[in-house]
Scaffold this active site. Sequence first.
Site, short mmCIF file in Angstrom:
data_model
loop_
_atom_site.label_atom_id
_atom_site.label_comp_id
_atom_site.label_asym_id
_atom_site.label_seq_id
_atom_site.Cartn_x
_atom_site.Cartn_y
_atom_site.Cartn_z
N HIS A 1 0.85 -1.19 0.00
CA HIS A 1 0.00 0.00 0.00
C HIS A 1 0.89 1.24 0.00
O HIS A 1 1.82 1.34 0.80
CB HIS A 1 -0.91 0.03 1.23
CG HIS A 1 -1.79 1.24 1.23
ND1 HIS A 1 -2.98 1.28 0.55
CD2 HIS A 1 -1.62 2.46 1.77
CE1 HIS A 1 -3.53 2.48 0.70
NE2 HIS A 1 -2.72 3.22 1.43
N ARG B 1 -13.87 13.29 6.10
CA ARG B 1 -12.58 13.94 6.41
C ARG B 1 -12.10 14.79 5.24
O ARG B 1 -11.52 15.85 5.43
CB ARG B 1 -11.53 12.86 6.74
CG ARG B 1 -11.76 12.22 8.10
CD ARG B 1 -10.94 10.94 8.22
NE ARG B 1 -9.54 11.16 7.98
CZ ARG B 1 -8.71 10.26 7.43
NH1 ARG B 1 -9.17 9.07 7.06
NH2 ARG B 1 -7.45 10.53 7.25
N ASP C 1 -15.03 3.23 7.21
CA ASP C 1 -13.95 4.08 6.70
C ASP C 1 -14.38 4.82 5.44
O ASP C 1 -14.02 5.99 5.25
CB ASP C 1 -12.70 3.23 6.39
CG ASP C 1 -11.64 4.10 5.74
OD1 ASP C 1 -11.16 5.02 6.43
OD2 ASP C 1 -11.33 3.91 4.55
N LYS D 1 -8.68 -1.36 6.10
CA LYS D 1 -8.97 -1.97 4.80
C LYS D 1 -8.01 -3.12 4.50
O LYS D 1 -8.41 -4.15 3.97
CB LYS D 1 -8.89 -0.90 3.70
CG LYS D 1 -10.09 0.06 3.73
CD LYS D 1 -9.93 1.24 2.79
CE LYS D 1 -8.93 2.24 3.29
NZ LYS D 1 -8.99 3.57 2.74
N SER E 1 -7.47 4.20 8.90
CA SER E 1 -8.18 4.10 7.63
C SER E 1 -7.50 3.09 6.71
O SER E 1 -8.13 2.18 6.16
CB SER E 1 -8.19 5.50 6.98
OG SER E 1 -8.54 5.44 5.63
N1 URA Z 1 -5.48 6.62 2.22
C1 URA Z 1 -6.49 6.06 2.91
O1 URA Z 1 -7.00 5.01 2.56
N2 URA Z 1 -6.91 6.68 4.03
C2 URA Z 1 -6.38 7.83 4.47
O2 URA Z 1 -6.79 8.32 5.50
C3 URA Z 1 -5.33 8.40 3.73
C4 URA Z 1 -4.90 7.78 2.60
#
Ligand code: URA
Length: 430
Positions: A86, A172, A165, A191, A187
């Site tokens: 990621h 946000r 999220d 995932k 966040s």
């Molecule tokens: N990527 C995400 O999935 N969440 C965040 O808060 C910032 C970047």
Amino acid sequence: MTEAFDVVDIIRTKRDGGTLSVAEIDWVVDAYTRGVVADEQMSALAMAIFLRGMDRGEIARWTAAMIASGERMDFSGLSRPTADKHSTGGVGDKITLPLAPLVAVFDVAVPQLSGRGLGHTGGTLDKLEAIPGWRADLDNDAILRQLEDIGAVICAAGTGLAPADKKLYALRDTTGTVEAIPLIASSIMSKKIAEGTGSLVLDVKVGSGAFMKDIDAARELARTMVALGTDAGVRTTALLTDMSTPLGLTAGNGLEVRESVEVLAGGGPADVVELTVALAREMLDAAGRTDADPRAALADGRAMDVWRRMISAQGGDPDAPLPTAKETETITAQEDGVLTRLDAYAVGVCAWRLGAGRARQGDAVQAAAGVELHAKPGDRVTAGQPLLTMHTDTPERFDRARQALEGGIDIGASDEGVRAGEVVLEKIAG
Ligand code: URA
């Protein structure tokens, strides 16, 4: 249903610097997902978290509550180990495209459940959609089948993973509360943990084009995410990598696909190759393939073979020409010297304004729009030499795109102090 807590008490606790209990966190995340806590209340809480922070225990529980809001995927039936990557997002960050097929060469399954770009950073799905016919949406059975047959899948993350999220991130984005370490870490990791990968490598970007502008903040984010992953049983490491200047020589969807294919063909810019190989090594080590040689698999075409199968499996034609923009405009050097700065954020906004990105969720992007660089920091340039070319289908965008570059390009007398070509800055192990 009688609610266990009053959200205003929870907001006040965090506003005044207190610690939220496990029961409060579980309730507030669940109640927000159910619509019992209103958007304005959750925005107040997000701002209180932004300003007051959260301790490690609160962050871990917040992450667990977001995972519990949706489904969990299960890759345990696959015949090979899983490894995922990621990136916290940057300009010209096309690494997922060559990386997923490269790691799959070594019999590791790579589930890359990805997103679209918003703002100045590009999205992996937008890039791949520049390939004629390619489809981002796969159901869970198709994902598992492709992982078993080919080893790599890059597709849209379904709506079932961490729906809390999804809702909170959109909020946000519109309330100035994105850049809070507890909220970013929970966040991303909710995932990734819900996705069910066995191991995870985090590419935490540092610099003007990243969420984290300085190395101390990036280190703190990386440590927080590595701890969350490790505690959840996911082998997790992080690389801190430079995002002060764009990665490679392209920013924009189809342009980045072209560059990724160059890397898969054994060529491509040195920084893209270096980061692809470094992340592949981390993923392969975490998956137990310690003697794999990812650089060789780029050079001898094995990664390209997997790429072609991966693109075809999702309806794409790996041989189809990529779209080209209707108009281009080239910016040249104003003087002789050394290119000392080519700012990632400036180039990202330029590509975005050319049509490579979207202003609002759901907007269409142009497959061919973006920026192609002809020089990188540290390169010697002469007056009149092309520095970059802007591509777009809508030339009325050129003026605003050019304005984005103002103050983002510096030419100096020498290369002293220019950190050219150094991409991987630090590793944070679990
Ligand atoms: N990527 C995400 O999935 N969440 C965040 O808060 C910032 C970047």
